[in-house]
Design a protein around this motif. Structure first.
Motif, mmCIF file in Angstrom:
data_model
loop_
_atom_site.group_PDB
_atom_site.id
_atom_site.type_symbol
_atom_site.label_atom_id
_atom_site.label_comp_id
_atom_site.label_asym_id
_atom_site.label_seq_id
_atom_site.Cartn_x
_atom_site.Cartn_y
_atom_site.Cartn_z
ATOM 1 N N GLY A 274 21.872 -8.656 9.057
ATOM 2 C CA GLY A 274 20.902 -7.901 9.826
ATOM 3 C C GLY A 274 19.671 -7.632 9.005
ATOM 4 N N ILE A 275 19.003 -6.549 9.314
ATOM 5 C CA ILE A 275 17.812 -6.189 8.550
ATOM 6 C C ILE A 275 17.944 -4.759 8.044
ATOM 7 N N LEU A 276 17.378 -4.550 6.878
ATOM 8 C CA LEU A 276 17.334 -3.241 6.237
ATOM 9 C C LEU A 276 15.885 -2.776 6.236
ATOM 10 N N VAL A 277 15.671 -1.569 6.725
ATOM 11 C CA VAL A 277 14.333 -0.993 6.761
ATOM 12 C C VAL A 277 14.312 0.189 5.798
ATOM 13 N N GLU A 278 13.478 0.088 4.772
ATOM 14 C CA GLU A 278 13.370 1.138 3.763
ATOM 15 C C GLU A 278 12.096 1.939 3.999
ATOM 16 N N PRO A 279 12.200 3.266 4.035
ATOM 17 C CA PRO A 279 10.976 4.068 4.159
ATOM 18 C C PRO A 279 10.149 3.971 2.876
ATOM 19 N N ASP B 175 0.850 -1.193 0.000
ATOM 20 C CA ASP B 175 0.000 0.000 0.000
ATOM 21 C C ASP B 175 0.882 1.237 0.000
ATOM 22 N N LYS B 176 1.036 1.858 -1.154
ATOM 23 C CA LYS B 176 1.966 2.978 -1.272
ATOM 24 C C LYS B 176 1.520 4.184 -0.453
ATOM 25 N N SER B 177 0.258 4.219 -0.064
ATOM 26 C CA SER B 177 -0.211 5.351 0.735
ATOM 27 C C SER B 177 0.097 5.163 2.213
ATOM 28 N N SER B 178 0.502 3.959 2.604
ATOM 29 C CA SER B 178 0.805 3.681 4.004
ATOM 30 C C SER B 178 2.228 4.118 4.320
ATOM 31 N N ASP B 179 2.463 4.435 5.599
ATOM 32 C CA ASP B 179 3.822 4.800 5.995
ATOM 33 C C ASP B 179 4.561 3.614 6.611
ATOM 34 N N ILE B 180 4.039 2.403 6.442
ATOM 35 C CA ILE B 180 4.714 1.220 6.967
ATOM 36 C C ILE B 180 5.897 0.885 6.061
ATOM 37 N N PRO B 181 7.104 0.806 6.595
ATOM 38 C CA PRO B 181 8.284 0.618 5.745
ATOM 39 C C PRO B 181 8.450 -0.829 5.288
ATOM 40 N N HIS B 182 9.319 -0.993 4.302
ATOM 41 C CA HIS B 182 9.731 -2.315 3.838
ATOM 42 C C HIS B 182 10.831 -2.841 4.766
ATOM 43 N N VAL B 183 10.796 -4.117 5.080
ATOM 44 C CA VAL B 183 11.810 -4.725 5.940
ATOM 45 C C VAL B 183 12.397 -5.934 5.224
ATOM 46 N N GLN B 184 13.728 -5.965 5.120
ATOM 47 C CA GLN B 184 14.411 -7.032 4.398
ATOM 48 C C GLN B 184 15.548 -7.603 5.244
ATOM 49 N N HIS B 185 15.728 -8.903 5.150
ATOM 50 C CA HIS B 185 16.899 -9.543 5.745
ATOM 51 C C HIS B 185 18.042 -9.403 4.751
ATOM 52 N N VAL B 186 19.164 -8.793 5.192
ATOM 53 C CA VAL B 186 20.267 -8.497 4.278
ATOM 54 C C VAL B 186 21.588 -8.991 4.854
ATOM 55 N N ARG B 187 22.556 -9.079 3.971
ATOM 56 C CA ARG B 187 23.937 -9.324 4.390
ATOM 57 C C ARG B 187 24.853 -8.522 3.478
ATOM 58 N N TRP B 188 26.071 -8.286 3.964
ATOM 59 C CA TRP B 188 27.017 -7.488 3.190
ATOM 60 C C TRP B 188 28.433 -7.961 3.488
ATOM 61 N N HIS B 189 29.271 -7.909 2.467
ATOM 62 C CA HIS B 189 30.659 -8.322 2.622
ATOM 63 C C HIS B 189 31.421 -7.286 3.439
ATOM 64 N N VAL B 190 32.347 -7.776 4.262
ATOM 65 C CA VAL B 190 33.217 -6.888 5.034
ATOM 66 C C VAL B 190 34.650 -7.048 4.528
ATOM 67 N N PHE B 191 35.262 -8.180 4.780
ATOM 68 C CA PHE B 191 36.545 -8.539 4.172
ATOM 69 C C PHE B 191 36.758 -10.033 4.371
ATOM 70 N N ARG B 192 37.639 -10.580 3.534
ATOM 71 C CA ARG B 192 37.878 -12.019 3.516
ATOM 72 C C ARG B 192 36.526 -12.747 3.533
ATOM 73 N N GLY B 193 36.299 -13.674 4.444
ATOM 74 C CA GLY B 193 35.028 -14.389 4.439
ATOM 75 C C GLY B 193 34.019 -13.845 5.423
ATOM 76 N N ILE B 194 34.243 -12.646 5.931
ATOM 77 C CA ILE B 194 33.375 -12.086 6.968
ATOM 78 C C ILE B 194 32.252 -11.275 6.326
ATOM 79 N N GLU B 195 31.054 -11.510 6.815
ATOM 80 C CA GLU B 195 29.881 -10.772 6.355
ATOM 81 C C GLU B 195 29.162 -10.150 7.538
ATOM 82 N N GLY B 196 28.546 -9.018 7.299
ATOM 83 C CA GLY B 196 27.573 -8.493 8.235
ATOM 84 C C GLY B 196 26.209 -9.054 7.887
#
Length: 759
Positions: A129-134, A106-127
């Motif tokens: 968590g969750i990403l919340v998009e307005p 519902d684009k008229s709602s202010d409820i954000p999108h929530v995604q489970h994400v990961r990101w590379h840091v270095f070598r085999g280490i990843e972060g």
């Protein structure tokens, strides 16, 4: 005539048998070793208190402009990054969506999108968590860090054992912020150990701390790097938006340090962490940072954030009474607590930070909020924080308190296991790379000739003293030797000895003096060192036959050597381990004191009329062997060194999670020395002893290590001596026995190198 001279000296020694000639009577009673430990503790308490004022000498702030100020503290910023191990180059930014947890159709709602994400840091280490998009275009980007015992999902929704915790990340997202909430390694112990070898009750954070510390890495640095990698990814999405970090509890720690290191961060909000840090030794060991208080308290770290904005909230901190309870063989965790300081103490540290920044033409905003009993992350504090990110929080208070209903991840335990295992895997990779890093570190040493080596090695000796061991100021007191006779054997006498070193700090030991020393004769001395929890009587009391030491000081005295058995302060279990905890943040260690105690001991021994100051040897077992590697490397008053029951592939011993004899699994939580793996193993320490003779005594059944490890490391020692023309001065003896003084090849080595035929 010879007999007459000997009788004259014996008469002099016997003139007042209650004490050694030239000394005053020793009258102190009770447990002198524990008095020594208490004295060092008092010294460290004063040093911790004095550290606040002394830090100023390491800062050269330029207040002529905000830009000049930022540049002037960059060296301090780099040193902070180094001591928390945040030194690795990060990977190219990326942010991978793993799954969608909440999708707003519902684009008229202010409820954000929530995604489970990961990101590379270095070598085999990843972060992870969750990403919340307005729902609309983001106005700012925030990394929000929960306490490590909270999941990102709970932090988003405000679900917590702390009933006062508000859904700050949810509210920020609904005000137009893009928010990443990383997972932090928690304080549980599910994965703290190696199945099939040993599991422990160490919190995951401690387990990572132990494996990384020797290799110049730290759980704090790893998690700061995850935050900075998340910022890399956010900046890759939109480089024009302001960046904020906020955190509570352990997340507050990471937020504070991340903002101090990364000038891209516009504002930081720290809740439930900021306070005077001089009692960090009481906190969990995974907060122990080498040399931290030498240069940084929380106020100094805050000064690295200026002229950017910092908001500090005093509130109830996560209650940590200690590590998980031991469960049978699952033990070994270090003690440590987290308690809530008074709001007055937090405010005082904020005021100290403001004073450090008083010279800025435009006062850096450091705001203090007291949440009182209302809980952490109060909305009125967040409003101030969001305004610094150019967000006008005109939305009602209900939005700031609004939360989302979130499904749990399919397997949060698997996510935590991944995060812990990635860090452990990285430390094991670094452990195996360490010998190559040491080779690079030693590239400036010139081994083309003994003379060239002697000149070039002094830089390394200074580094070892100041950066690895930690250098105390010069000895401030004369020895003021006090002695008393404690043994009168047919061939030697024994004296207890106490020497002054610093105010409250003494050296203590037992001197055994053969009775057949002739007038004017100067004998060689063997300093005989006990191991962990040992006492000098274990080594030098003729009535004590320890299965480890076998009266080796007495036997050497019977063969005509003067022997001295010093008491080292590694006694009293947690009482001495507290010394290490207090010392490390001051850029000191237990061996900082041991070095000065031995220096004073050498000064005094060398002054005795029957001692040849050029022939004082060192011989130690176990922790005494650890001393044999470190003290003679720094004090050339020892003409040779014998390491028994300790010489090893020391870095593997301290960092490996794949060998049951590793210190990773034990309760000996004082063993780790910051970044030693990349600078000094036992071979490199022996290079500091060269050209003086050096010997290793190794029992095949000594559980301190494996023969193969010892041989691998000793090959580097032997090669060094051979290439510089002193191959006969480096020896090793293997014997068919356990962790003990063997006293066969080593006794022959002493006689040969000290030119003593025996009597």
């Amino acid at each position: 005539m010879v007999i007459g001279s000997a009788l004259l000296l014996m008469a002099a020694l016997a003139a007042d048998p209650a004490q050694l000639d030239g000394t005053t009577p020793l009258t102190v009673q009770g447990d002198i070793p524990m008095r020594m430990v208490a004295g060092i503790n008092a010294y460290l308490d004063r040093a911790l208190e004095e550290s606040v004022e002394k830090r100023a000498a390491l800062w050269h702030r330029d207040f002529s402009s905000n830009e000049a100020y930022t540049k002037s503290v960059d060296p301090n910023r780099q040193r902070l990054a180094t001591i928390i191990g945040a030194t690795d180059a990060r990977d190219t930014p990326n942010l991978e969506v793993v799954s969608y947890l909440s999708i707003n159709h519902d684009k008229s709602s202010d409820i954000p999108h929530v995604q489970h994400v990961r990101w590379h840091v270095f070598r085999g280490i990843e972060g992870e968590g969750i990403l919340v998009e307005p729902t609309g275009s983001p106005l700012a980007q925030i990394v929000a860090l929960p306490d490590c015992d909270m999941s990102p999902e709970d932090f988003l929704t405000g679900v917590s054992a702390n009933s006062g915790l508000l859904p700050v990340a949810s509210g920020a997202a609904q005000l137009g912020c893009r928010v990443i909430i990383p997972l932090l390694v928690n304080r549980a112990d599910d994965y703290s150990g190696t199945p099939g070898i040993r599991m422990t009750n160490q919190p995951h954070r401690e387990f990572v701390y132990r494996t990384g510390y020797e290799l110049g890495r730290h759980i704090i640095g790893y998690e700061v790097q995850k935050v900075l990698a998340a910022i890399d990814a956010l900046k890759a999405r939109d480089d024009t938006l302001p960046i904020g970090v906020m955190g509570y509890g352990e997340g507050g720690l990471i937020a504070l340090y991340a903002a101090a290191l990364d000038t891209r961060i516009n504002a930081a909000f720290v809740s439930g962490y900021f306070q005077p840090r001089e009692s960090v030794w009481k906190e969990p060991i995974y907060r122990n940072v080498w040399s931290l208080l030498h240069e940084f308290g929380d106020a100094e770290v805050a000064s690295l954030i200026a002229p950017r904005a910092l908001f500090v909230e005093a509130c109830e901190q996560p209650n940590v009474s200690g590590p998980p309870e031991p469960d049978g063989a699952r033990n070994g965790a270090a003690p440590g607590q987290i308690t809530t300081p008074s709001s007055e103490a937090v405010k005082a540290e904020v005021e100290r930070a403001r004073l450090l920044l008083a010279g800025l033409s435009r006062q850096a905003p450091i705001e203090f909020f007291d949440a009182g009993k209302d809980g952490a992350l109060q909305s009125w504090a967040r409003v101030e924080f969001l305004q610094m990110l150019r967000i006008d929080p005109v939305t009602s208070k209900n939005v700031l308190h609004a939360s989302l209903t979130m499904p749990q991840l399919p397997d949060p335990a698997a996510r935590m296991k991944r995060q812990v295992q990635q860090l452990i895997d990285d430390t094991q990779y670094l452990m195996h790379q360490a010998e190559f890093r040491r080779k690079e570190f030693w590239a400036k040493a010139d081994a083309s000739s003994p003379e060239a080596w002697a000149k070039s090695v002094e830089w390394y000796r200074t580094y070892f003293n100041e950066e690895a061991i930690g250098a105390l100021p010069p000895i401030e007191l004369p020895p003021n030797a006090r002695t008393r006779l404690v043994y009168d054997q047919p061939t030697y006498r024994g004296y207890e000895v106490v020497l002054d070193v610093f105010t409250d700090v003494i050296a203590y030991g037992i001197l055994l003096v053969p009775k057949n020393i002739m007038e004017g004769e100067k004998r060689p001395v063997v300093v005989c060192q006990h191991g962990l929890e040992g006492r000098v009587q274990d080594v030098a009391d003729p009535s004590v036959d320890s299965p480890y030491y076998h009266q080796f000081a007495c036997k050497l005295a019977e063969q005509g050597f003067v022997t001295y058995s010093p008491q080292n302060p590694y006694i009293g279990e947690d009482k001495f381990r507290v010394l290490q905890r207090k010392a490390n943040p001051l850029k000191l260690s237990l061996f900082s004191f041991i070095v000065r105690q031995h220096e004073q001991t050498l000064n005094w021994l060398g002054s005795l009329p029957f001692v040849d100051a050029k022939r004082i040897a060192f011989y130690g077992l176990s922790y005494g062997g650890k001393t044999a590697m470190r003290v003679p490397a720094l004090l050339d008053g020892y003409c040779l060194s014998i390491c028994s029951g300790d010489y090893n592939e020391w870095i593997w011993k301290c960092a490996s999670v794949h060998h049951p004899l590793s210190y990773i699994f034990t309760g000996e939580d004082e063993m780790w020395e910051w970044n030693m793996g990349n600078t000094f193993n036992h071979a490199e320490m022996s290079w500091l002893i060269y050209p003086r003779p050096f010997m290793v005594e190794r029992g095949h059944f000594d559980g301190v290590g494996y023969d193969e490890w010892v041989a691998y490391e000793f090959a580097k020692t032997k090669r060094h001596y051979v290439l510089l023309g002193s191959g006969d001065d480096a020896e090793i003896e293997y014997f068919n026995g356990p962790h003990m003084i063997n006293g066969v090849g080593t006794f022959s080595f002493l006689k040969e190198k000290l030119n003593w035929p025996g009597r």
